[in-house]
Design a protein around this motif. Sequence first.
Motif, PDB file in Angstrom:
ATOM      1  N   PRO A  42       0.789  -1.119  -0.050  1.00  0.00           N
ATOM      2  CA  PRO A  42      -0.132   0.084   0.102  1.00  0.00           C
ATOM      3  C   PRO A  42       0.803   1.239  -0.043  1.00  0.00           C
ATOM      4  CG  PRO A  42      -0.038  -1.229   1.981  1.00  0.00           C
ATOM      5  CD  PRO A  42       0.606  -1.959   1.232  1.00  0.00           C
ATOM      6  N   PRO A  43       0.315   2.281  -0.889  1.00  0.00           N
ATOM      7  CA  PRO A  43       1.393   3.511  -0.908  1.00  0.00           C
ATOM      8  C   PRO A  43       1.601   4.175   0.761  1.00  0.00           C
ATOM      9  CG  PRO A  43      -0.914   4.061  -1.668  1.00  0.00           C
ATOM     10  CD  PRO A  43      -0.681   2.450  -1.302  1.00  0.00           C
ATOM     11  N   THR A  44       0.746   3.883   1.524  1.00  0.00           N
ATOM     12  CA  THR A  44       0.897   4.865   2.862  1.00  0.00           C
ATOM     13  C   THR A  44       1.722   3.895   3.799  1.00  0.00           C
ATOM     14  OG1 THR A  44      -1.241   3.728   3.541  1.00  0.00           O
ATOM     15  CG2 THR A  44      -1.483   5.846   2.639  1.00  0.00           C
ATOM     16  N   LEU A  45       2.269   2.848   3.231  1.00  0.00           N
ATOM     17  CA  LEU A  45       3.093   1.891   4.111  1.00  0.00           C
ATOM     18  C   LEU A  45       4.680   2.441   4.367  1.00  0.00           C
ATOM     19  CD1 LEU A  45       3.067  -0.595   5.982  1.00  0.00           C
ATOM     20  CD2 LEU A  45       4.206  -1.939   3.915  1.00  0.00           C
ATOM     21  N   ASP A  46       4.859   2.511   5.697  1.00  0.00           N
ATOM     22  CA  ASP A  46       6.211   2.991   6.045  1.00  0.00           C
ATOM     23  C   ASP A  46       6.981   1.877   6.050  1.00  0.00           C
ATOM     24  OD1 ASP A  46       8.503   3.830   7.248  1.00  0.00           O
ATOM     25  OD2 ASP A  46       7.650   4.420   8.982  1.00  0.00           O
ATOM     26  N   THR A  47       8.050   1.900   5.123  1.00  0.00           N
ATOM     27  CA  THR A  47       9.110   0.676   4.762  1.00  0.00           C
ATOM     28  C   THR A  47      10.428   1.265   5.102  1.00  0.00           C
ATOM     29  OG1 THR A  47       9.162   1.092   2.553  1.00  0.00           O
ATOM     30  CG2 THR A  47       7.721  -0.631   3.171  1.00  0.00           C
ATOM     31  N   GLY A  48      10.576   2.331   5.866  1.00  0.00           N
ATOM     32  CA  GLY A  48      12.020   2.814   6.039  1.00  0.00           C
ATOM     33  C   GLY A  48      12.982   1.970   6.874  1.00  0.00           C
ATOM     34  N   GLY A  49      14.062   1.831   6.298  1.00  0.00           N
ATOM     35  CA  GLY A  49      15.048   1.003   6.963  1.00  0.00           C
ATOM     36  C   GLY A  49      14.898  -0.583   6.561  1.00  0.00           C
ATOM     37  N   LEU A  50      14.037  -0.821   5.554  1.00  0.00           N
ATOM     38  CA  LEU A  50      14.021  -2.111   4.975  1.00  0.00           C
ATOM     39  C   LEU A  50      14.282  -2.247   3.754  1.00  0.00           C
ATOM     40  CD1 LEU A  50      10.248  -3.061   6.299  1.00  0.00           C
ATOM     41  CD2 LEU A  50      12.451  -3.063   7.604  1.00  0.00           C
TER      42      LEU A  50
END
Length: 382
Positions: A42-50
């Motif tokens: 989903p475009p709102t998903l935070d995937t920072g650091g992955l």
Amino acid sequence: MKALIHVQHLLGTGHAVRAAAIGRALAEAGVAVTLVTGNRLPPTLDTGGLAIERLAPARAADASFARILNEAGAPIGDAWRAERTRVLTAIAQRVAPDILVTETFPFGRRQFAFELEPLIETVRAARSGALVASSVRDILVRKEDLAKERAMAETAARLYDLVLVHADPSFVRLEDSFPFAGEIADLIRYTGFVHTPSALEPAGEDGRDEVVVSCGGGPVGGRLIEAALGARALSRRAGDATWRILVGHEHGGAMLRALQARAGAGTIVEPARPDFARILHRARLSVSQAGYNTVLDVLSAGCAAVLVPFAEGRETEQSQRAQLLAARGRATVLEEAAVDASSLAAACDAAIAAGRPPATTVDTEGALHSAAILIEAARKPR
């Protein structure tokens, strides 16, 4: 230390939200995390650091989950399965993780055993002593055939070192929805609920004393949205409020525009928002399905709530979760089969008349606890 997390969401997006939250917690603890997704995130998903690895996307044709479709909308076949398995095992060989987490499997996603069992074999071959864990939500969908549920427990006992149950056991336990939990009791670790709401504050007065209607991130909830368009005019206790209807991104732009064109005075229709959790803190009432992440947002906000649990096909999970909240005085439940503008307006009036719901204290640090459990277990020899 390195971790690989496999997630395959087919209809809703809650699976991906939980997997990413656990991945971020591992990354913050110093683990190099690769998240492998089998569908578009989903475009709102935070995937920072992955580090994100994308497999050929797959989705369910409908709520029965009987047919799995590829990106072109065609049923998946043997060649597609073989290629996805090749790509996935190549990723596993390259990453050689110390920790492997499969989201839902083997307690669901049995259609993907073709790639997940080879994934586990590859990880164990690539990294001696690798930890293999399953990640499951609070409530499983019940199967009509008990033999299928027994097979899930047998697969877990055969292939897995841990089963992380993302629930507070004082609120709900795995055995409440899985009759063979006792057979794998030595594998089960309760983590608390995985809740990582956005801290984004809504602009201006958005959400203030509003009725906020949401249907999650997947392409479902059309019946609830349709009812909400007509319910405001029929409500005695919320007819004076702005109704904000949030439409999941997977419904598509054409449906969003059509709904916006039909919205009457006092009703706003817009795409799902990353500040949803904070909007609920301002709301007079939340109207939603009873998905894992949405219910946690409702509990956190402490607002009055109407839950219309998704119950198409053989889905039982949301209905059971909604009844748990209703039993604690935290929500008014309206069954999906009965929802229309009139019944929804009546449910909204009942929820508002009941007043502010009682506080419910549950452990919502499941992402942090999951990371700690995985890291500690990975350090122990097996």
